[in-house]
Design a protein around this motif. Structure first.
Motif, PDB file in Angstrom:
ATOM      1  N   SER A 217      63.044  43.537   8.570  1.00 10.97           N
ATOM      2  CA  SER A 217      62.516  44.176   7.367  1.00 10.97           C
ATOM      3  C   SER A 217      62.885  45.652   7.301  1.00 10.97           C
ATOM      4  CB  SER A 217      60.983  44.026   7.338  1.00 10.97           C
ATOM      5  OG  SER A 217      60.414  44.849   6.356  1.00 10.97           O
ATOM      6  N   VAL A 218      63.531  46.054   6.221  1.00 16.88           N
ATOM      7  CA  VAL A 218      63.817  47.476   6.006  1.00 16.88           C
ATOM      8  C   VAL A 218      62.515  48.251   5.840  1.00 16.88           C
ATOM      9  CG1 VAL A 218      64.870  49.145   4.423  1.00 16.88           C
ATOM     10  CG2 VAL A 218      66.091  47.042   5.014  1.00 16.88           C
ATOM     11  N   TRP A 219      61.543  47.643   5.168  1.00 17.72           N
ATOM     12  CA  TRP A 219      60.257  48.319   4.975  1.00 17.72           C
ATOM     13  C   TRP A 219      59.532  48.495   6.298  1.00 17.72           C
ATOM     14  CZ3 TRP A 219      59.862  50.520   0.445  1.00 17.72           C
ATOM     15  CH2 TRP A 219      60.508  49.957  -0.649  1.00 17.72           C
ATOM     16  N   GLY A 220      59.605  47.471   7.139  1.00 19.32           N
ATOM     17  CA  GLY A 220      58.977  47.584   8.449  1.00 19.32           C
ATOM     18  C   GLY A 220      59.609  48.676   9.289  1.00 19.32           C
ATOM     19  N   LEU A 221      60.945  48.739   9.284  1.00 18.17           N
ATOM     20  CA  LEU A 221      61.637  49.785  10.033  1.00 18.17           C
ATOM     21  C   LEU A 221      61.361  51.162   9.430  1.00 18.17           C
ATOM     22  CD1 LEU A 221      65.072  48.050  10.722  1.00 18.17           C
ATOM     23  CD2 LEU A 221      63.269  48.558  12.389  1.00 18.17           C
ATOM     24  N   TRP A 222      61.243  51.230   8.116  1.00 11.73           N
ATOM     25  CA  TRP A 222      60.914  52.514   7.476  1.00 11.73           C
ATOM     26  C   TRP A 222      59.568  53.030   7.985  1.00 11.73           C
ATOM     27  CZ3 TRP A 222      59.769  53.148   1.497  1.00 11.73           C
ATOM     28  CH2 TRP A 222      59.473  54.492   1.231  1.00 11.73           C
ATOM     29  N   GLY A 223      58.567  52.164   7.951  1.00 12.15           N
ATOM     30  CA  GLY A 223      57.254  52.590   8.431  1.00 12.15           C
ATOM     31  C   GLY A 223      57.280  52.996   9.890  1.00 12.15           C
ATOM     32  N   LEU A 224      57.999  52.211  10.704  1.00 15.57           N
ATOM     33  CA  LEU A 224      58.109  52.560  12.117  1.00 15.57           C
ATOM     34  C   LEU A 224      58.799  53.905  12.292  1.00 15.57           C
ATOM     35  CD1 LEU A 224      57.934  51.844  15.157  1.00 15.57           C
ATOM     36  CD2 LEU A 224      60.154  50.701  14.890  1.00 15.57           C
ATOM     37  N   PRO A 285      59.959  57.124  22.769  1.00 15.61           N
ATOM     38  CA  PRO A 285      61.197  56.345  22.719  1.00 15.61           C
ATOM     39  C   PRO A 285      61.021  54.904  23.182  1.00 15.61           C
ATOM     40  CG  PRO A 285      61.618  58.522  23.642  1.00 15.61           C
ATOM     41  CD  PRO A 285      60.128  58.364  23.568  1.00 15.61           C
ATOM     42  N   GLY A 286      60.235  54.689  24.230  1.00 14.07           N
ATOM     43  CA  GLY A 286      60.017  53.338  24.730  1.00 14.07           C
ATOM     44  C   GLY A 286      59.212  52.490  23.770  1.00 14.07           C
ATOM     45  N   ALA A 287      58.120  53.049  23.260  1.00 17.58           N
ATOM     46  CA  ALA A 287      57.307  52.319  22.297  1.00 17.58           C
ATOM     47  C   ALA A 287      58.104  52.021  21.030  1.00 17.58           C
ATOM     48  CB  ALA A 287      56.041  53.121  21.958  1.00 17.58           C
ATOM     49  N   GLY A 288      58.908  52.994  20.597  1.00 17.90           N
ATOM     50  CA  GLY A 288      59.704  52.806  19.387  1.00 17.90           C
ATOM     51  C   GLY A 288      60.788  51.758  19.551  1.00 17.90           C
ATOM     52  N   THR A 289      61.470  51.758  20.699  1.00 18.82           N
ATOM     53  CA  THR A 289      62.536  50.780  20.931  1.00 18.82           C
ATOM     54  C   THR A 289      61.977  49.361  20.974  1.00 18.82           C
ATOM     55  OG1 THR A 289      63.862  52.400  22.140  1.00 18.82           O
ATOM     56  CG2 THR A 289      64.354  50.082  22.531  1.00 18.82           C
ATOM     57  N   TRP A 290      60.861  49.198  21.675  1.00 19.37           N
ATOM     58  CA  TRP A 290      60.216  47.869  21.723  1.00 19.37           C
ATOM     59  C   TRP A 290      59.833  47.413  20.315  1.00 19.37           C
ATOM     60  CZ3 TRP A 290      58.785  44.450  25.728  1.00 19.37           C
ATOM     61  CH2 TRP A 290      57.909  43.434  25.348  1.00 19.37           C
ATOM     62  N   ALA A 291      59.231  48.303  19.531  1.00 18.60           N
ATOM     63  CA  ALA A 291      58.788  47.935  18.183  1.00 18.60           C
ATOM     64  C   ALA A 291      59.969  47.613  17.276  1.00 18.60           C
ATOM     65  CB  ALA A 291      57.940  49.062  17.592  1.00 18.60           C
ATOM     66  N   ALA A 292      61.047  48.393  17.375  1.00 23.62           N
ATOM     67  CA  ALA A 292      62.215  48.143  16.525  1.00 23.62           C
ATOM     68  C   ALA A 292      62.820  46.780  16.835  1.00 23.62           C
ATOM     69  CB  ALA A 292      63.246  49.247  16.725  1.00 23.62           C
ATOM     70  N   ARG A 293      62.903  46.419  18.103  1.00 20.68           N
ATOM     71  CA  ARG A 293      63.436  45.107  18.466  1.00 20.68           C
ATOM     72  C   ARG A 293      62.508  43.987  18.015  1.00 20.68           C
ATOM     73  NH1 ARG A 293      65.773  46.799  24.469  1.00 20.68           N
ATOM     74  NH2 ARG A 293      67.873  47.341  23.743  1.00 20.68           N
ATOM     75  N   SER A 294      61.205  44.228  18.077  1.00 17.37           N
ATOM     76  CA  SER A 294      60.264  43.214  17.615  1.00 17.37           C
ATOM     77  C   SER A 294      60.427  42.952  16.126  1.00 17.37           C
ATOM     78  CB  SER A 294      58.828  43.653  17.920  1.00 17.37           C
ATOM     79  OG  SER A 294      58.561  43.605  19.310  1.00 17.37           O
ATOM     80  N   ILE A 295      60.607  44.019  15.361  1.00 13.08           N
ATOM     81  CA  ILE A 295      60.798  43.872  13.917  1.00 13.08           C
ATOM     82  C   ILE A 295      62.115  43.158  13.626  1.00 13.08           C
ATOM     83  CG2 ILE A 295      61.197  45.144  11.771  1.00 13.08           C
ATOM     84  CD1 ILE A 295      59.244  47.270  12.846  1.00 13.08           C
ATOM     85  N   ALA A 296      63.164  43.523  14.353  1.00 12.12           N
ATOM     86  CA  ALA A 296      64.497  42.991  14.068  1.00 12.12           C
ATOM     87  C   ALA A 296      64.660  41.547  14.514  1.00 12.12           C
ATOM     88  CB  ALA A 296      65.547  43.874  14.737  1.00 12.12           C
ATOM     89  N   TYR A 297      64.115  41.190  15.688  1.00 10.58           N
ATOM     90  CA  TYR A 297      64.476  39.908  16.297  1.00 10.58           C
ATOM     91  C   TYR A 297      63.308  38.978  16.620  1.00 10.58           C
ATOM     92  CZ  TYR A 297      69.006  42.159  16.973  1.00 10.58           C
ATOM     93  OH  TYR A 297      70.203  42.788  16.771  1.00 10.58           O
ATOM     94  N   PHE A 298      62.085  39.489  16.620  1.00 13.20           N
ATOM     95  CA  PHE A 298      60.960  38.667  17.079  1.00 13.20           C
ATOM     96  C   PHE A 298      59.886  38.494  16.003  1.00 13.20           C
ATOM     97  CE2 PHE A 298      63.019  40.332  20.858  1.00 13.20           C
ATOM     98  CZ  PHE A 298      63.063  39.231  21.687  1.00 13.20           C
ATOM     99  N   ASN A 301      56.422  40.279  16.047  1.00  7.34           N
ATOM    100  CA  ASN A 301      55.402  40.018  17.063  1.00  7.34           C
ATOM    101  C   ASN A 301      55.326  41.153  18.071  1.00  7.34           C
ATOM    102  OD1 ASN A 301      54.779  37.453  15.995  1.00  7.34           O
ATOM    103  ND2 ASN A 301      56.467  36.518  17.111  1.00  7.34           N
ATOM    104  N   ALA A 302      54.200  41.227  18.771  1.00  3.47           N
ATOM    105  CA  ALA A 302      54.000  42.191  19.865  1.00  3.47           C
ATOM    106  C   ALA A 302      54.175  43.630  19.411  1.00  3.47           C
ATOM    107  CB  ALA A 302      54.942  41.876  21.026  1.00  3.47           C
ATOM    108  N   LEU A 303      53.640  43.954  18.249  1.00  2.00           N
ATOM    109  CA  LEU A 303      53.748  45.313  17.715  1.00  2.00           C
ATOM    110  C   LEU A 303      52.504  46.160  17.958  1.00  2.00           C
ATOM    111  CD1 LEU A 303      55.509  44.883  14.243  1.00  2.00           C
ATOM    112  CD2 LEU A 303      56.395  46.085  16.244  1.00  2.00           C
ATOM    113  N   THR A 304      51.380  45.538  18.210  1.00  5.90           N
ATOM    114  CA  THR A 304      50.122  46.286  18.275  1.00  5.90           C
ATOM    115  C   THR A 304      50.156  47.382  19.328  1.00  5.90           C
ATOM    116  OG1 THR A 304      48.888  44.338  17.539  1.00  5.90           O
ATOM    117  CG2 THR A 304      47.633  46.118  18.571  1.00  5.90           C
TER     118      THR A 304
END
Length: 354
Positions: A217-224, A285-298, A301-304
């Motif tokens: 989601s572009v919107w999800g990545l925008w918010g992140l 950076p670590g929290a952001g990388t995990w969240a970006a991958r979750s939005i892109a590929y998973f 999930n596991a965003l909280t």
């Protein structure tokens, strides 16, 4: 003037201290990046085993006893549960043992890091070869073919972090590192928020529709992205308000020197040494990388957890910045009341001048 006098004029004690600080950051940069990334190897990777009851316990024990402890295996009931746990990012892979044939299946998720997915496949292939069995690999969350080694999420987050602390640094030194009063800090906070919104959407559009490097989601990545930029920016402003220009160096220490190598970008967290694996999820950076991958590929999930981490940095940075700004009165005040540009005074002879 003597040469010593020239040196004293050219290099002030303050400049000397700042240069020493830069040298310390340089050495820490080298130590952190090389220490984290020079010898990656999987350690205690969460891994599931789906096998018939008569061999499940024995197989889990064998995987748990591998030299170097690369896996943290646990039995699961069926392949569907293994897939679900991978997509929820509870585990990084699974071995599905065929009850009838000699070809088993290893489930991986290259969207969480292609290096880790390849390492898991290699480990299982060696174990299976000792039992005269073969393995086929099934990627349940494959990385985009335009996302080489799964690095796009990491570089996207690095860009957002760089933008956050550079923008904050400019705002902090725009008045010559003058301590910010409450009004000035409110303006800087509002500016940081607007910049974060622009930076978030810019990064999301470039990485998605423009380059096609990441799905999701572009919107999800925008918010992140907006949250990451704001969290890093406000943390930098808080550190500058607390320590002056040294705070910019402290922001580099936290975000770049400690945060980037521990983010799980080049090598996912299970492949990093213990220290970097421990601090990575708690830093932007670590929290952001995990969240970006979750939005892109998973599937988001596991965003909280990572969103709470980023929100904590943003809230703490904002609160500390505003609290520290209350120590300083607005420019031109002496008793808490701003002047209007008119002053009165007594001139010789007792007359009053305005």
């Amino acid at each position: 003037m003597t040469f010593v006098d020239e040196v004293k004029n050219a290099v002030t004690p303050r400049a000397a201290l700042l240069v020493m600080g830069v040298l310390a950051l340089q050495l820490l940069f080298i130590a952190s990046y090389v220490g984290a990334l020079h010898k990656p190897r999987p350690t205690d990777v969460p891994f599931a085993v789906v096998a018939p009851a008569q061999v499940s316990e024995q197989l889990v024990t064998r995987l748990d006893a591998l030299p170097g402890s690369p896996l943290d295996p646990r039995p699961l009931g069926d392949a569907a549960e293994a897939r679900e746990q991978i997509m929820n990012r509870d585990i990084d892979g699974a071995l599905i043992v065929s009850p009838t044939g000699t070809t088993d299946t290893v489930l991986v998720a290259s969207g969480g890091g292609t290096v880790l997915a390849g390492s898991l496949t290699g480990i299982i292939e060696k174990v299976e070869a000792t039992q005269r069995r073969t393995v086929r690999t099934l990627d349940v969350a494959p990385a985009s073919p335009d996302d080489f080694d799964g690095l796009s999420s990491f570089y996207l987050v690095v860009g957002w972090c760089v933008g956050g602390y550079l923008c904050a640094s400019i705002l902090a030194i725009s008045a010559g590192t003058k301590p910010a009063n409450r009004e000035r800090m409110l303006i800087r906070t509002a500016t940081m928020a607007l910049y974060s919104i622009a930076g978030g959407i810019g990064g999301a559009v470039i990485i998605g529709p423009v380059l096609g490097a990441l799905p999701g989601s572009v919107w999800g990545l925008w918010g992140l992205g907006a949250l990451i930029v704001f969290a890093v920016g406000m943390t930098t402003l808080a550190l500058e308000a607390l320590t002056g220009v040294i705070g910019i160096g402290l922001a580099v220490l936290i975000i770049v020197i400690a945060g980037n190598p521990s983010a799980g970008g080049a090598f996912p967290l299970p492949m990093l040494p213990d220290f970097w694996r421990a601090i990575g999820p708690a830093l932007p950076p670590g929290a952001g990388t995990w969240a970006a991958r979750s939005i892109a590929y998973f599937k988001g999930n596991a965003l909280t957890g990572p969103l709470l981490v980023l929100s904590a940095w943003a809230v703490a940075g904002t609160a500390l910045s505003l609290l520290l700004s209350m120590r300083h009165e607005p420019a031109g005040t002496t008793d808490g009341t701003a002047t209007t540009g008119t002053a009165t005074g007594t001139v010789p002879g007792g007359s009053t001048a305005a």
